[in-house]
Design a protein around this motif. Structure first.
Motif, PDB file in Angstrom:
ATOM      1  N   TYR A 235       0.811  -1.208   0.000  1.00 59.36           N
ATOM      2  CA  TYR A 235       0.000   0.000   0.000  1.00 59.36           C
ATOM      3  C   TYR A 235       0.849   1.266   0.000  1.00 59.36           C
ATOM      4  N   GLN A 236       0.332   2.285  -0.675  1.00 57.37           N
ATOM      5  CA  GLN A 236       0.806   3.658  -0.507  1.00 57.37           C
ATOM      6  C   GLN A 236      -0.291   4.368   0.272  1.00 57.37           C
ATOM      7  N   THR A 237       0.021   4.742   1.496  1.00 56.17           N
ATOM      8  CA  THR A 237      -1.040   5.123   2.443  1.00 56.17           C
ATOM      9  C   THR A 237      -1.213   6.636   2.610  1.00 56.17           C
ATOM     10  N   MET A 238      -0.546   7.430   1.772  1.00 56.46           N
ATOM     11  CA  MET A 238      -0.693   8.883   1.903  1.00 56.46           C
ATOM     12  C   MET A 238      -2.144   9.315   1.645  1.00 56.46           C
ATOM     13  N   TYR A 239      -2.468  10.506   2.107  1.00 55.02           N
ATOM     14  CA  TYR A 239      -3.800  11.092   1.903  1.00 55.02           C
ATOM     15  C   TYR A 239      -3.844  11.735   0.525  1.00 55.02           C
ATOM     16  N   ASP A 240      -4.811  11.324  -0.271  1.00 52.76           N
ATOM     17  CA  ASP A 240      -5.041  11.855  -1.604  1.00 52.76           C
ATOM     18  C   ASP A 240      -6.332  12.667  -1.561  1.00 52.76           C
ATOM     19  N   ALA A 241      -6.204  13.990  -1.583  1.00 54.08           N
ATOM     20  CA  ALA A 241      -7.377  14.850  -1.406  1.00 54.08           C
ATOM     21  C   ALA A 241      -8.379  14.708  -2.552  1.00 54.08           C
ATOM     22  N   PHE A 242      -7.883  14.566  -3.769  1.00 56.71           N
ATOM     23  CA  PHE A 242      -8.781  14.444  -4.917  1.00 56.71           C
ATOM     24  C   PHE A 242      -9.557  13.135  -4.842  1.00 56.71           C
ATOM     25  N   GLY A 243      -8.859  12.037  -4.624  1.00 56.10           N
ATOM     26  CA  GLY A 243      -9.522  10.742  -4.531  1.00 56.10           C
ATOM     27  C   GLY A 243     -10.533  10.695  -3.407  1.00 56.10           C
ATOM     28  N   ASN A 244     -10.161  11.205  -2.236  1.00 55.96           N
ATOM     29  CA  ASN A 244     -11.076  11.199  -1.096  1.00 55.96           C
ATOM     30  C   ASN A 244     -12.280  12.108  -1.336  1.00 55.96           C
ATOM     31  N   SER A 245     -12.066  13.219  -2.029  1.00 55.39           N
ATOM     32  CA  SER A 245     -13.184  14.119  -2.343  1.00 55.39           C
ATOM     33  C   SER A 245     -14.176  13.449  -3.282  1.00 55.39           C
ATOM     34  N   LEU A 246     -13.670  12.788  -4.315  1.00 58.48           N
ATOM     35  CA  LEU A 246     -14.565  12.077  -5.233  1.00 58.48           C
ATOM     36  C   LEU A 246     -15.330  10.974  -4.506  1.00 58.48           C
ATOM     37  N   ALA A 247     -14.648  10.287  -3.590  1.00 53.17           N
ATOM     38  CA  ALA A 247     -15.309   9.221  -2.827  1.00 53.17           C
ATOM     39  C   ALA A 247     -16.433   9.778  -1.955  1.00 53.17           C
TER      40      ALA A 247
END
Length: 390
Positions: A235-247
């Protein structure tokens, strides 16, 4: 009543409008004087929410340009350039091909067709959509319902994420939902259910009984957000703001986990001087294990210094989607985000910069970036009750 800032954002979209579609910037910089799939669709979504007929027509032309230059195998171009004699130059990516352009294209066509009640346009584009969906399925490689994305294969084109990148999975899910809403098929419905289950199960710690990578999943620490990617290496566990926003926008996960994501995002946002989310967090530094991967991942010059560009930099565009994603749960957050986007876009006499240094707050990248303006327009119109097809 629309304020001066909003009108200036709309004016910038007019400035980047051409007969072939939206340009990435009004600056006379060669790489941005192109019709980009991702930028063009985001500008088009803003145009649909705004309702300006000229901009909506530019969006239609953007989609036609992308469709006309689709690869025989199904790739949607990363960008298309027209010279003075209208000779076409098509790019499907730089150091790696772009995977997310297909999903953006489908989202764009469906939103345009739905908003404009133009079923004939959807019929015209449907063969291109089918070809794109087939290629996305091929890119699963092992038929596990998760697209495999090479490093540099999406909008974060000089960052280190690779493999089954969360952002690309959620974006594809949005595309599938859009086409299913307009042309329902049992096979698409089943794919949506399967992809939703697999995304929900693989990108956060839990009790999922059939993870893609059982060993890596067993070692995954609890997280208050969806993690960025999983590959054969783990896993790459960093926070992805774009991905989390779409989710959040697609309401992935149960209410409890959605609230965890918002809580994490808000604590991070409020802890930073710009009061907006960085693209990825935490930044990779020269002392970090991933620095060598990052510093070598550029075609021309290195730009991903800590707190800049994808490496912890702050983008109006990304924050526009974050503001949209939380508006149903907490409109106060969305309003705060909108005001901060306006402040960024206004910097340097309405410079609409590509991104900002998250710590020293200085603008970075190209000026008059069209999707920075689009972010403001989208979130403003969402605050007025307008909505995408999701």
């Amino acid at each position: 009543m629309k304020d001066i800032a909003y009108n200036k954002a709309v004016d910038l979209l007019h400035k980047v409008s051409t007969p072939k579609g939206f340009l990435a910037s009004s600056e006379n910089t060669a790489n941005y004087q192109r019709i980009w799939a991702r930028d063009g669709v985001i500008c088009g979504l803003a145009a649909l929410l705004d309702g300006n007929e000229e901009l909506i027509n530019t969006f239609k032309n953007t989609l036609i340009t992308l469709a006309d230059n689709q690869h025989a195998l199904g790739h949607i171009p990363s960008n298309v350039f027209f010279d003075e004699k209208q000779k076409t130059e098509v790019s499907y990516g730089g150091l790696a091909g772009r995977v997310d352009t297909i999903s953006w294209f489908i989202i764009g066509v469906c939103n345009y067709s739905s908003s404009q009640r133009d079923s004939s346009f959807l019929d015209r584009m449907y063969p291109h959509i089918k070809k794109g969906l087939k290629l996305l399925e091929a890119w699963e490689f092992n038929n596990n319902h998760l697209i495999y994305v090479p490093r540099s294969g999406n909008w974060a084109d000089e960052y280190i994420t690779e493999g089954h990148i969360f952002y690309d999975q959620v974006l594809r899910l949005w595309a599938l939902r859009c086409i299913q809403a307009l042309k329902p098929l049992n096979e698409i419905s089943q794919k949506i259910d399967t992809v939703t289950e697999i995304i929900s199960g693989n990108y956060t710690v839990g009790t999922y009984d059939s993870p893609y990578h059982p060993k890596a999943y067993s070692l995954l620490d609890e997280s208050r957000h969806w993690v960025a990617a999983v590959s054969p290496s783990g896993y790459q566990t960093m926070y992805d703001a774009f991905g989390n926003s779409l989710a959040l926008m697609l309401e992935l996960g149960d209410d409890q986990f959605q609230n965890k994501v918002i809580d994490y995002s808000e604590k991070l946002r409020k802890s930073l001087s710009l009061k907006l989310l960085p693209a990825f967090w935490e930044p990779i530094t020269e002392k970090g294990d991933d620095w060598k991967l990052l510093v070598n991942n550029c075609k021309y010059e290195f730009r991903n210094y800590p707190f800049e560009f994808h490496n912890g930099g702050t983008w109006s565009m990304v924050n526009g989607f974050y503001g949209i994603s939380v508006i149903e749960k907490d409109p106060k957050i969305s309003e705060e985000v909108l005001q901060q986007i306006k402040a960024l876009n206004k910097d340097q006499s309405y410079g609409y910069y590509e991104n900002f240094h998250t710590i020293n707050q200085k603008p970075i990248g190209i000026k008059y970036c069209s999707w920075s303006a689009a972010a403001e327009i989208m979130l403003e119109q969402y605050s007025n009750g307008k909505r995408f097809l999701i």
